[in-house]
Design an enzyme around this catalytic site. Sequence first.
Site, PDB file in Angstrom:
ATOM      1  N   ARG A  23       0.823  -1.222   0.000  1.00  0.00           N
ATOM      2  CA  ARG A  23       0.000   0.000   0.000  1.00  0.00           C
ATOM      3  C   ARG A  23       0.853   1.266   0.000  1.00  0.00           C
ATOM      4  NH1 ARG A  23      -5.588  -0.920   1.936  1.00  0.00           N
ATOM      5  NH2 ARG A  23      -6.074  -2.797   0.802  1.00  0.00           N
ATOM      6  N   ARG A  27      -3.465   6.396   1.248  1.00  0.00           N
ATOM      7  CA  ARG A  27      -4.025   7.607   1.871  1.00  0.00           C
ATOM      8  C   ARG A  27      -3.148   8.298   2.899  1.00  0.00           C
ATOM      9  NH1 ARG A  27      -9.609   4.765   3.165  1.00  0.00           N
ATOM     10  NH2 ARG A  27      -8.082   3.105   3.279  1.00  0.00           N
ATOM     11  N   ARG A  36      -6.538  11.214  -5.852  1.00  0.00           N
ATOM     12  CA  ARG A  36      -7.780  10.476  -5.656  1.00  0.00           C
ATOM     13  C   ARG A  36      -8.978  11.419  -5.715  1.00  0.00           C
ATOM     14  NH1 ARG A  36     -11.427   8.726  -2.578  1.00  0.00           N
ATOM     15  NH2 ARG A  36     -11.754   6.900  -1.342  1.00  0.00           N
ATOM     16  N   ASP A  73      -6.827  -3.140  -7.410  1.00  0.00           N
ATOM     17  CA  ASP A  73      -7.368  -3.774  -6.208  1.00  0.00           C
ATOM     18  C   ASP A  73      -7.689  -5.231  -6.496  1.00  0.00           C
ATOM     19  OD1 ASP A  73      -8.381  -2.839  -3.381  1.00  0.00           O
ATOM     20  OD2 ASP A  73      -9.770  -4.361  -4.100  1.00  0.00           O
ATOM     21  N   TYR A 150     -14.804 -12.297   0.075  1.00  0.00           N
ATOM     22  CA  TYR A 150     -15.527 -11.040  -0.190  1.00  0.00           C
ATOM     23  C   TYR A 150     -16.748 -11.292  -1.080  1.00  0.00           C
ATOM     24  CZ  TYR A 150     -11.719  -8.423   1.922  1.00  0.00           C
ATOM     25  OH  TYR A 150     -10.813  -7.928   2.816  1.00  0.00           O
TER      26      TYR A 150
HETATM   27  C1  LIG Z   1      -8.260  -7.401   1.094  1.00  0.00           C
HETATM   28  C2  LIG Z   1      -7.654  -6.542   0.010  1.00  0.00           C
HETATM   29  C3  LIG Z   1      -8.309  -5.512  -0.729  1.00  0.00           C
HETATM   30  N1  LIG Z   1      -7.375  -4.977  -1.582  1.00  0.00           N
HETATM   31  C4  LIG Z   1      -6.174  -5.595  -1.414  1.00  0.00           C
HETATM   32  C5  LIG Z   1      -6.330  -6.601  -0.457  1.00  0.00           C
HETATM   33  C6  LIG Z   1      -5.272  -7.606  -0.057  1.00  0.00           C
HETATM   34  C7  LIG Z   1      -4.187  -7.025   0.757  1.00  0.00           C
HETATM   35  C8  LIG Z   1      -4.611  -6.571   2.112  1.00  0.00           C
HETATM   36  O1  LIG Z   1      -5.029  -7.415   2.911  1.00  0.00           O
HETATM   37  O2  LIG Z   1      -4.457  -5.367   2.367  1.00  0.00           O
HETATM   38  C9  LIG Z   1      -4.923  -5.389  -2.138  1.00  0.00           C
HETATM   39  C10 LIG Z   1      -4.600  -4.035  -2.610  1.00  0.00           C
HETATM   40  N2  LIG Z   1      -5.318  -2.878  -2.537  1.00  0.00           N
HETATM   41  C11 LIG Z   1      -4.623  -1.874  -3.116  1.00  0.00           C
HETATM   42  C12 LIG Z   1      -3.421  -2.389  -3.634  1.00  0.00           C
HETATM   43  C13 LIG Z   1      -2.478  -1.580  -4.484  1.00  0.00           C
HETATM   44  C14 LIG Z   1      -1.093  -1.849  -4.393  1.00  0.00           C
HETATM   45  C15 LIG Z   1      -0.409  -1.498  -3.092  1.00  0.00           C
HETATM   46  O3  LIG Z   1      -0.073  -0.305  -2.895  1.00  0.00           O
HETATM   47  O4  LIG Z   1      -0.079  -2.397  -2.290  1.00  0.00           O
HETATM   48  C16 LIG Z   1      -3.378  -3.737  -3.294  1.00  0.00           C
HETATM   49  C17 LIG Z   1      -2.287  -4.765  -3.524  1.00  0.00           C
HETATM   50  C18 LIG Z   1      -5.039  -0.467  -3.220  1.00  0.00           C
HETATM   51  C19 LIG Z   1      -6.110   0.014  -2.317  1.00  0.00           C
HETATM   52  N3  LIG Z   1      -7.276  -0.618  -2.031  1.00  0.00           N
HETATM   53  C20 LIG Z   1      -8.049   0.187  -1.246  1.00  0.00           C
HETATM   54  C21 LIG Z   1      -7.355   1.402  -1.003  1.00  0.00           C
HETATM   55  C22 LIG Z   1      -7.882   2.594  -0.235  1.00  0.00           C
HETATM   56  C23 LIG Z   1      -8.847   3.268  -1.163  1.00  0.00           C
HETATM   57  C24 LIG Z   1      -9.027   4.741  -0.959  1.00  0.00           C
HETATM   58  O5  LIG Z   1      -8.236   5.527  -1.530  1.00  0.00           O
HETATM   59  O6  LIG Z   1      -9.987   5.095  -0.279  1.00  0.00           O
HETATM   60  C25 LIG Z   1      -6.139   1.308  -1.686  1.00  0.00           C
HETATM   61  C26 LIG Z   1      -5.076   2.362  -1.801  1.00  0.00           C
HETATM   62  C27 LIG Z   1      -9.422  -0.131  -0.788  1.00  0.00           C
HETATM   63  C28 LIG Z   1      -9.644  -1.485  -0.275  1.00  0.00           C
HETATM   64  N4  LIG Z   1      -9.578  -2.641  -1.029  1.00  0.00           N
HETATM   65  C29 LIG Z   1      -9.846  -3.719  -0.216  1.00  0.00           C
HETATM   66  C30 LIG Z   1     -10.120  -3.235   1.091  1.00  0.00           C
HETATM   67  C31 LIG Z   1     -10.465  -4.102   2.279  1.00  0.00           C
HETATM   68  C32 LIG Z   1      -9.985  -1.844   1.040  1.00  0.00           C
HETATM   69  C33 LIG Z   1     -10.070  -0.899   2.205  1.00  0.00           C
HETATM   70  C34 LIG Z   1     -11.290  -0.067   2.205  1.00  0.00           C
HETATM   71  C35 LIG Z   1     -11.022   1.218   2.942  1.00  0.00           C
HETATM   72  O7  LIG Z   1     -10.011   1.329   3.669  1.00  0.00           O
HETATM   73  O8  LIG Z   1     -11.824   2.132   2.736  1.00  0.00           O
HETATM   74  C36 LIG Z   1      -9.749  -5.107  -0.659  1.00  0.00           C
END
Ligand SMILES: Cc1c2[nH]c(c1CCC(=O)O)Cc1[nH]c(c(CCC(=O)O)c1C)Cc1[nH]c(c(CCC(=O)O)c1C)Cc1[nH]c(c(C)c1CCC(=O)O)C2
Length: 342
Positions: A23, A27, A36, A73, A150
């Site tokens: 990540r 944010r 974003r 994602d 999910y």
């Molecule tokens: C379970 C899972 C997801 N997504 C991901 C997983 C597996 C890894 C982990 O366990 O963290 C993987 C993921 N998500 C994202 C990446 C991009 C690459 C990286 O920087 O690592 C990767 C590899 C961007 C993201 N994916 C997400 C964000 C935040 C989105 C935003 O900008 O609001 C990012 C940067 C959103 C996301 N997407 C997902 C969730 C649970 C969330 C969080 C929701 C929230 O916090 O509001 C599903």
Amino acid sequence: MTKTILRALAGETLPVPPIWMMRQAGRYLPEYKATRAEAGDFLSLCYNPELATEVTLQPLRRYGFDAAILFADILLLPQALGADLWFVTGEGPRLSTVTTQADFDKLGRGEMIHDTLSPIYQTVRNLSKRLPENVTLIGFAGAPWTVATYMIAGQGTKDQGPAHALKAENRPLFEALIERLTEGTIDYLSEQVKAGAEVVKIFDSWAGSLKGEDFRRYALEPARIITKELKARFPGLPVIAFPREAGEGYIGFHEATGADCVAIDNSVTPEWAAEHVQVSGCVQGNLASSHMVTGGEDLVRETRRVVEAFRNGPHIFNLGHGITPDADPENVQLMIDTVRGG
Ligand SMILES: Cc1c2[nH]c(c1CCC(=O)O)Cc1[nH]c(c(CCC(=O)O)c1C)Cc1[nH]c(c(CCC(=O)O)c1C)Cc1[nH]c(c(C)c1CCC(=O)O)C2
């Protein structure tokens, strides 16, 4: 000169471990929040190749990481298979659920996923042209089990209860979903590699909730099939597997799946992981992401501890899980300086 991440993935022990962060585009960075906001919402950002390229590059400009990870994602694949997907601010992802045969029958398969996912491949192509020459481009997908949790629940859950329930009540349907996701993941990652991804990582965030035979069947076996098929299609492609919170399940995971690197979360100590997992190949990890919030001497001490524990074998420095939005960007710099400067 070969890139440091690729050297570590090939099994080389380096004097200073290469470093990137899960990540890393996220944010906690003001520049990410600005882009974003420009995109509108998270999914629009993922599907906008120009802006997704920009946010992928932001942490590299600021910190000079050794790898970039595609900005996307793990839930885009279910969306490409036909599930509805949206994000609720402050809560997380929501999907239309798959709990019956009729739900499953509505999912697509095969080449159709590329219609939805083609902007993601464009982001990969952009990045492979624009990355600094020492930086490795990592593509990724969710592991079938984690993505299935999910899809079955329609949202994130603490204990993956609905997925475990479907597995108990209708195993053939559950297994059909795992198979469909395994197939889709292979096709999705293959297109990322054709577009320029040099390494792929499989995120199994909820692997730790699979126990015993279930862990073997639904975490290890899909990772093995995906790795084997990708390596058949792209000889020499390095694969990183992340069966998060696998605990003792980490032992032998390299051998059992063929993955070049196993990423370790911080529920195990680096000393334990060096003794039991790094003996089988490259490891990635495993500083607790909470240090990016709290910083200070604890961060420096624990960073040194991770480097020290893994210093006698191939290691890619990373956190044990993704950096959180409340992290302080200065703490990331302190971690990098500690890894690189001692
Ligand atoms: C379970 C899972 C997801 N997504 C991901 C997983 C597996 C890894 C982990 O366990 O963290 C993987 C993921 N998500 C994202 C990446 C991009 C690459 C990286 O920087 O690592 C990767 C590899 C961007 C993201 N994916 C997400 C964000 C935040 C989105 C935003 O900008 O609001 C990012 C940067 C959103 C996301 N997407 C997902 C969730 C649970 C969330 C969080 C929701 C929230 O916090 O509001 C599903």
